[in-house]
Design a protein around this motif. Structure first.
Motif, mmCIF file in Angstrom:
data_model
loop_
_atom_site.group_PDB
_atom_site.id
_atom_site.type_symbol
_atom_site.label_atom_id
_atom_site.label_comp_id
_atom_site.label_asym_id
_atom_site.label_seq_id
_atom_site.Cartn_x
_atom_site.Cartn_y
_atom_site.Cartn_z
ATOM 1 N N GLU A 1 1.073 -1.639 -0.028
ATOM 2 C CA GLU A 1 -0.068 -0.414 -0.277
ATOM 3 C C GLU A 1 1.136 0.847 0.484
ATOM 4 N N ASP A 2 2.009 1.286 0.644
ATOM 5 C CA ASP A 2 3.147 2.516 0.586
ATOM 6 C C ASP A 2 3.837 2.318 -0.740
ATOM 7 N N LYS B 1 2.449 5.008 -2.640
ATOM 8 C CA LYS B 1 2.333 6.537 -2.427
ATOM 9 C C LYS B 1 3.713 7.419 -2.705
ATOM 10 N N ARG B 2 4.302 6.506 -3.415
ATOM 11 C CA ARG B 2 5.394 7.819 -4.515
ATOM 12 C C ARG B 2 4.918 8.106 -6.226
#
Lengths: 146, 82, 146, 82
Positions: free
Chosen positions: C140-141, C144-145
Motif C-alpha cells: 500500500e505504501d 505513495k511514490r
C-alpha cells in the motif's frame, strides 16, 4: 550469477525462460532488453567496441555488487559487441528475487552501471556518415542514486 | 615498458589500438604529457583529458593515479554500454 | 497497449519476444514475471480469485495511467486467475520505451498498482490448510511514490 | 434493488458470492449497517470495515460514498494481485 560477452545474437525470450527456470523459488523476475533503434531514420549499423581484457571482469564486479546489495536468487548479464543492425538485441539483464522491489532495483542498478562503467563504446553508422555515441550527463548522474 | 591501449575515438585519432612505450612517468597524467608531445595525433587525442577515462591494468582509475608497477594503461572516452 | 486476463498459462519468453517485435523502434524493453513460489515449503496450490466484471477495466485504467505518465511505445499486462501450482507463472508486465528510465518506472508503477488496485485475491493451499494471502502495508505504501 | 457481491474471505464468511438486495441505504456504510443485522455471518464479515474495500459499479470507492443510482456493490478484502 552469469555474465556473457559475445558477438553472436541471442534470443531474449529463451534466455528469460532459461533464467527463470534456473532460479526456481524466486517469485519475481525482471528483465531488461536493449535493442538497436534507428533514432535518425538513417541507421545502417551500430558498431560496438569493447575492451576484451576488462569487459568480463568489469561486468562480474558490477554483478557482485548487485548481489551484495540486494536479496537476489540470480542475475544474468549478456552484452554483445561487433556490428549490429536495427532491431537487433544489444544486451540483456535479468534479475530474480523473492521480492519484486529487489529484482527491480538490482536490474536498474545493473543497467546504470553498464551504461557508464562497463568498457563498451557504440558507434552509429548512418547514410550521412558515422559517429560515436556520446555519453549522456544523465547516465553519469544516474549512478549517484546508488 | 608499458602497454598503452586506445579505444573508440581515441584509437581512431591516434591511429593505433595499442603500443608498447618506454616511460618513467610517475602518474597517468605524466604519461599523458609524454604522449602529447609525440605528434599532432596524440595532441588531438589528449587535448582535453576531462573528456577521457583511464584504466590501469583493466581497472578504472583517475589521471593522478601512480603508474608504479602498471603493465597496461588504457585510454578511452566515457563508456556507452547498455 | 494490451491487457489479458486468463486462466490458461502463458510463455513469458514468447510473450516478451512478441511484445518486443511489435514495439519496433523502442530501444528499451522491461519485463516483470511473477511466479508462484512455495514460501512455506508445503504449498500444494495457489488459487487466484478475481472480479470478472471489474478486472479488465481496472487493468486498462492502470495501463492508461502509465501511458499518460511515461513515454511508452507499448505496454502489456497478462494476469491469470484460477488454480496454479508452484513454479507456474502468475502474471507478467512488459513496457517499451525509447528511454530505459521510462520503461523501468512504468513497469514498477504497473506492478505497484496491480498489487493493490487490481481486483485479484490469492489463497495459498498448503498441507496444513488454506489461507488468504494478506495484503502487506508496504505494498500500500509503495503507491505513495507515484 | 441492488446486486451485492462478495469476494475472497468476505464471500466465504457470508457463504454467497452474490445476492440481490432491496435497500434504501443512502451510503455504502448505511448498507453495511443493514447487512450486519442480517445474521452472524454478515456480522463476522463486516465486523471491521477498515479491513475491507468496496467498489460501486466496478469502481473502487469509499464507505461514505452515496449509493444513489448504484446497480452493483462489491465488498472484498484488500487486493493481492501481481
Amino acid at each position: 550469477m552469469s555474465v556473457r560477452v559475445q558477438s553472436e545474437t541471442f534470443d531474449p525470450g529463451a534466455e528469460l525462460n532459461a533464467f527463470t527456470a534456473a532460479v526456481d523459488g524466486a517469485g519475481a523476475v525482471v528483465s531488461f532488453t536493449g535493442v538497436v533503434r534507428d533514432v535518425s531514420g538513417g541507421l545502417t549499423a551500430m558498431e560496438i567496441e569493447h575492451y576484451p581484457g576488462m569487459t568480463q571482469s568489469a561486468l562480474a564486479k558490477i554483478v557482485d555488487e548487485a548481489t551484495a546489495r540486494w536479496d537476489l536468487a540470480g542475475a544474468l548479464v549478456i552484452h554483445r559487441y561487433g556490428v549490429l543492425t536495427a532491431s537487433e538485441n544489444i544486451m540483456m539483464v535479468a534479475t530474480a528475487s523473492r521480492h519484486r522491489v529487489d529484482a527491480f532495483q538490482a536490474a536498474e542498478f545493473l543497467m546504470d552501471y553498464l551504461k557508464s562503467r562497463a568498457p563498451f563504446w557504440k558507434k552509429e553508422l548512418t547514410r550521412q556518415g558515422e559517429a560515436w555515441v556520446a555519453a549522456r550527463d544523465e547516465d553519469e548522474d544516474a549512478l549517484k542514486r546508488w | 615498458m608499458i602497454d598503452v591501449m586506445y579505444f573508440a575515438w581515441v584509437r581512431e585519432r591516434i591511429g593505433e589500438p595499442k603500443e608498447r612505450i618506454e616511460t618513467d612517468a610517475a602518474t597517468v597524467m605524466d604519461l599523458v604529457e609524454e604522449l602529447r608531445v609525440r605528434g599532432e595525433r596524440y595532441a588531438a587525442a589528449f587535448a582535453d583529458v576531462s573528456a577521457l577515462r583511464v584504466a590501469i591494468d583493466q581497472e578504472l582509475t583517475e589521471f593522478d593515479a601512480p603508474l608504479a608497477g602498471a603493465r597496461e594503461v588504457a585510454f578511452f572516452p566515457p563508456m556507452t554500454g547498455g
